[in-house]
Design a protein around this motif. Sequence first.
Motif, PDB file in Angstrom:
ATOM      1  N   THR A 114       0.861  -1.177   0.000  1.00 45.35           N
ATOM      2  CA  THR A 114       0.000   0.000   0.000  1.00 45.35           C
ATOM      3  C   THR A 114       0.895   1.224   0.000  1.00 45.35           C
ATOM      4  O   THR A 114       1.793   1.331   0.827  1.00 45.35           O
ATOM      5  CB  THR A 114      -0.882   0.035   1.268  1.00 45.35           C
ATOM      6  OG1 THR A 114      -1.454  -1.253   1.454  1.00 45.35           O
ATOM      7  CG2 THR A 114      -1.970   1.085   1.144  1.00 45.35           C
ATOM      8  N   LEU A 115       0.664   2.133  -0.944  1.00 48.93           N
ATOM      9  CA  LEU A 115       1.462   3.363  -0.999  1.00 48.93           C
ATOM     10  C   LEU A 115       0.847   4.413  -0.093  1.00 48.93           C
ATOM     11  O   LEU A 115      -0.353   4.658  -0.145  1.00 48.93           O
ATOM     12  CB  LEU A 115       1.495   3.892  -2.434  1.00 48.93           C
ATOM     13  CG  LEU A 115       2.757   3.645  -3.248  1.00 48.93           C
ATOM     14  CD1 LEU A 115       2.631   4.314  -4.608  1.00 48.93           C
ATOM     15  CD2 LEU A 115       4.004   4.140  -2.526  1.00 48.93           C
ATOM     16  N   SER A 116       1.666   5.037   0.713  1.00 44.61           N
ATOM     17  CA  SER A 116       1.191   6.113   1.575  1.00 44.61           C
ATOM     18  C   SER A 116       2.075   7.328   1.326  1.00 44.61           C
ATOM     19  O   SER A 116       3.243   7.340   1.689  1.00 44.61           O
ATOM     20  CB  SER A 116       1.279   5.655   3.035  1.00 44.61           C
ATOM     21  OG  SER A 116       1.021   6.732   3.896  1.00 44.61           O
ATOM     22  N   GLU A 117       1.507   8.333   0.650  1.00 47.10           N
ATOM     23  CA  GLU A 117       2.319   9.482   0.238  1.00 47.10           C
ATOM     24  C   GLU A 117       2.676  10.360   1.428  1.00 47.10           C
ATOM     25  O   GLU A 117       1.848  10.644   2.277  1.00 47.10           O
ATOM     26  CB  GLU A 117       1.564  10.326  -0.795  1.00 47.10           C
ATOM     27  CG  GLU A 117       1.371   9.642  -2.140  1.00 47.10           C
ATOM     28  CD  GLU A 117       2.638   9.603  -3.003  1.00 47.10           C
ATOM     29  OE1 GLU A 117       3.630  10.268  -2.640  1.00 47.10           O
ATOM     30  OE2 GLU A 117       2.613   8.898  -4.028  1.00 47.10           O
ATOM     31  N   MET A 118       3.928  10.804   1.447  1.00 49.91           N
ATOM     32  CA  MET A 118       4.346  11.761   2.471  1.00 49.91           C
ATOM     33  C   MET A 118       4.047  13.174   1.974  1.00 49.91           C
ATOM     34  O   MET A 118       3.773  13.383   0.794  1.00 49.91           O
ATOM     35  CB  MET A 118       5.842  11.611   2.762  1.00 49.91           C
ATOM     36  CG  MET A 118       6.745  12.013   1.614  1.00 49.91           C
ATOM     37  SD  MET A 118       8.499  11.791   1.975  1.00 49.91           S
ATOM     38  CE  MET A 118       8.728  10.048   1.651  1.00 49.91           C
ATOM     39  N   THR A 137       3.773   9.545   7.987  1.00 49.90           N
ATOM     40  CA  THR A 137       2.966   8.661   7.133  1.00 49.90           C
ATOM     41  C   THR A 137       2.638   7.351   7.841  1.00 49.90           C
ATOM     42  O   THR A 137       1.678   6.681   7.476  1.00 49.90           O
ATOM     43  CB  THR A 137       3.704   8.271   5.827  1.00 49.90           C
ATOM     44  OG1 THR A 137       4.880   7.526   6.167  1.00 49.90           O
ATOM     45  CG2 THR A 137       4.089   9.496   5.018  1.00 49.90           C
ATOM     46  N   GLY A 138       3.457   6.973   8.811  1.00 47.78           N
ATOM     47  CA  GLY A 138       3.262   5.693   9.477  1.00 47.78           C
ATOM     48  C   GLY A 138       3.634   4.505   8.605  1.00 47.78           C
ATOM     49  O   GLY A 138       3.396   3.354   8.973  1.00 47.78           O
ATOM     50  N   ALA A 139       4.222   4.773   7.428  1.00 46.85           N
ATOM     51  CA  ALA A 139       4.599   3.680   6.526  1.00 46.85           C
ATOM     52  C   ALA A 139       5.686   2.810   7.165  1.00 46.85           C
ATOM     53  O   ALA A 139       6.523   3.312   7.915  1.00 46.85           O
ATOM     54  CB  ALA A 139       5.079   4.246   5.196  1.00 46.85           C
ATOM     55  N   GLU A 140       5.665   1.533   6.824  1.00 50.02           N
ATOM     56  CA  GLU A 140       6.664   0.628   7.412  1.00 50.02           C
ATOM     57  C   GLU A 140       7.988   0.681   6.671  1.00 50.02           C
ATOM     58  O   GLU A 140       9.045   0.407   7.240  1.00 50.02           O
ATOM     59  CB  GLU A 140       6.142  -0.817   7.380  1.00 50.02           C
ATOM     60  CG  GLU A 140       4.928  -1.036   8.263  1.00 50.02           C
ATOM     61  CD  GLU A 140       4.019  -2.126   7.722  1.00 50.02           C
ATOM     62  OE1 GLU A 140       4.094  -3.247   8.231  1.00 50.02           O
ATOM     63  OE2 GLU A 140       3.246  -1.841   6.779  1.00 50.02           O
TER      64      GLU A 140
END
Lengths: 458, 429
Positions: B345-349, B384-387
């Motif tokens: 899942t892409l999460s844009e900053m 973003t909370g991205a891993e």
Amino acid sequence: VSNDLIRALQGALRKKQVLTRASDLLCYAYDATAGEAGRVPDVVVLPASTDEVERVVCIARDRGVPVYPRGAGTSLSGGAIPARGGIVLSTAGMDAVLELDVENQCAIVQPGVIIQRLDDMAAEHGLMYPPDPGSVAVATMGGSIAECAGGLRGLKYGVTKHYVTGLEVVLADGQVVRLGGKTTKNVTGYDLVGLFVGSEGTLGVITEATVRLVPAPEARATMTAVFATTGEATRAVAAIVAGKVVPATLEFIDATTLRLIEEYSHAGLPADAAALLLIEVDGSPEAVAREADFVERVCREHHGRVERAADDEARERLWAARRAAYPAYARHSRGTIVEDATVPRSRVPEMLAAIEDIARSHGLTIATVGHAGDGNLHPTVLVDPDDAALMEHAHTAIAEIFRAALDLGGTLSGEHGIGSAKAPYLGWALGEGGLDLTRRIKAALDPQGILNPGKFTE
Amino acid sequence: VSADGPPGDLPTIRAVADAVAICNRCGSCQAVCPVYAETHAEPGVARGKVQLAAAVLSGDLLVDRDTAAAFATCTTCMACEEACPSGVPVVDIVNAARAQVVEARGLPWVKRVVFGGVKRPGMLRAAAEAAARLQGAAFKPAPDRELRRLRFPYGLAARRAYPPLAARPFTHPGAQKKAGAGSRVLLFPGCMVTYVYPGIGDASVEVLERAGVEVVTPPEAACCGVPLEAHGDLAGATELARLQLDQLEGMEFDALVAACPTCTSSFVHRYPRLLAGEPRYAARAQALAARSYDITSYLVDVLHVGPPAGPLEATVTYHDPCHLARGLGVTRQPRELLASIPGVTLSEMREPSRCCGGAGSFSLTHQELSLAIGARKAADIVATGAEVVATSCPGCRMQLADVLAQAGDSRPVVHTVELLAAANKGAAR
């Protein structure tokens, strides 16, 4: 440069806050004004607090050295240019939003806060800070208050002076005064806040401001209308205003500008277009629908070809033409002298005709965009700064434009200020009495004349 | 021109005089300049630098140490060029000014020694290999990360955490001759991939070969020359441009592909410019430019690769390298590749194409600024909370890993192709 001055400043501030290298000083010799020759300051200081500003002003006061307050240096009348050497005092680093008071719909900011940043922060709470000069993404609150900047939303929302309710100012004698406050109503004594708004750094250094925020409109509608004659466009403007509709934006773009935009961006504007209006109404959804329909009908009645934005993407496309005006000028000519002579809006057609005549008589290209709704026009003379003869013509033409605006009951500057660029003409607008009053105020607050010398107060 | 002397002829900066004249000092560049956001001082921003160049041209400013320092304080991120209403080619002006400084004053001895080594691929390799063996003496592992800190902190370098040099530099044995294979790609590894992140090289080979492409590498892993040009060593940079064309002469390949956008932009933009006046090289440089690609754009736009085989369950945020996004206009392709991985899942900053502050050796010469610029990027990434953090540049990867470590964050930073390769490997397992 006196070593004593530099030593005193270095003693009052941290080393990194005092710039003395030639390469640093040269970067503070200009603002965004075309053709205004600057002078390299002796020293630049970057204070971080009111306290530090106070110390700098006291050091300058004791030595009678000029101080030039500066924000982002985007002023268009030479206001930030150090005319005679001395200290450039940049408040760009004082950039804290001290308070965003949602309940009272106001904000307290330091002078280095970028206007756009304040507006973005207000938007998170459904509020907005309306003044939006072209430089809104870079200009500072301190600079825009000192210059009383306007913008595209002036017709409906007014300009900077309508939003400043409180100020903290360091006076020429080093005294710090706090004026006004959060209340909209305030008649406690003179309107001292108003005295400093638009004072162009000649009366004090703004170190803090309290400004009003307003509810952001729920809805908006945007359209453009292209006209085959200037007359139809200006008559449409008059009819919109006569219909008691106040658009947030009512921008006029002339034929020369349209041609240059087309050359620059190939946006597909009609080749025979003599004028374009960009109109935006905002408010409650019901009011927006009603007003947009009215505006559209008026434009069509005046033979305008109307394009109404269905969504945000289309809105961006319509705005693109207006946003392209300045880049189009810049790519056409190395020098662009942007003026902002302003007339009562009923006189806009006469003013546009006068600008055309002046351009023709001097063989100049003058492109005009303007905030048609509030009579604030931006005739822009496209020049080559190295062509002395052309520059001579340009300056004569500009003087004639000022004369024409005044003759039509208008004024020299709607939103750029007088600074050094328009200082020679101030008397035309103010008369002897007005000039004398200006000088008496200046002398009362800054008897040594150390604050932003070389500008309109002399 | 003598050092600190009168301006004289100044041919290098004179060549950009017309570009300098375009700036009308509107100040729009302030909105996007990562240096200005930290310093709030005009010499940091493009308008200031362009006016300094004008002052050098008019003779109002000497080409002295201070002038050199002013032009050095720029990450060449090109954000100002994108924002400029007048289209001022700021990076060209900055580079010309830097080169003029070197012409007028000569290279400082440290840079002379270092660049002298960089220009000789054999010496560069020997030095990197020796350093890889000896680095344990100078660096100690940083806590919790695959990074190292200086054992004997010297100045600000004490604050930086760097990845170790690879024990084994990236090499590729060359294509296995396969009958009926598709196109043949020259994978240009570049110094960072070769000596610091060979894994990016291995992953590049993997994804290209999986797409049915033959992969070959240049005979010598020579430097593209950007570090030299960035420090004003135009002669050295031009020498390396010639060396690259010479070593590729006679090799057969359909496209040149790199996983480092700075290297790619050398082939696409810099070599044709640097070698324009040299009949032996100009046409070759042009021809090579036309078939040079960033690896993500080659995979998407030319090979039209499908999704990788295996799933990789992760939220990923993507940082746009300046030289890829603005330099080569590639922003869509890496996102398409990442989004094509099953499970990603892409999460844009916020502001994904804002400079990370790495900018090659800028991170060493301007450590405090580089870290301050990077700290904003780290905060945007954390928000973003991205891993996983993906980017498409080994230099950005190094900076991002460092600034995240400085922020006490331990999420992994990888190159886009490494995630693709990992997804393939996961499926194979």
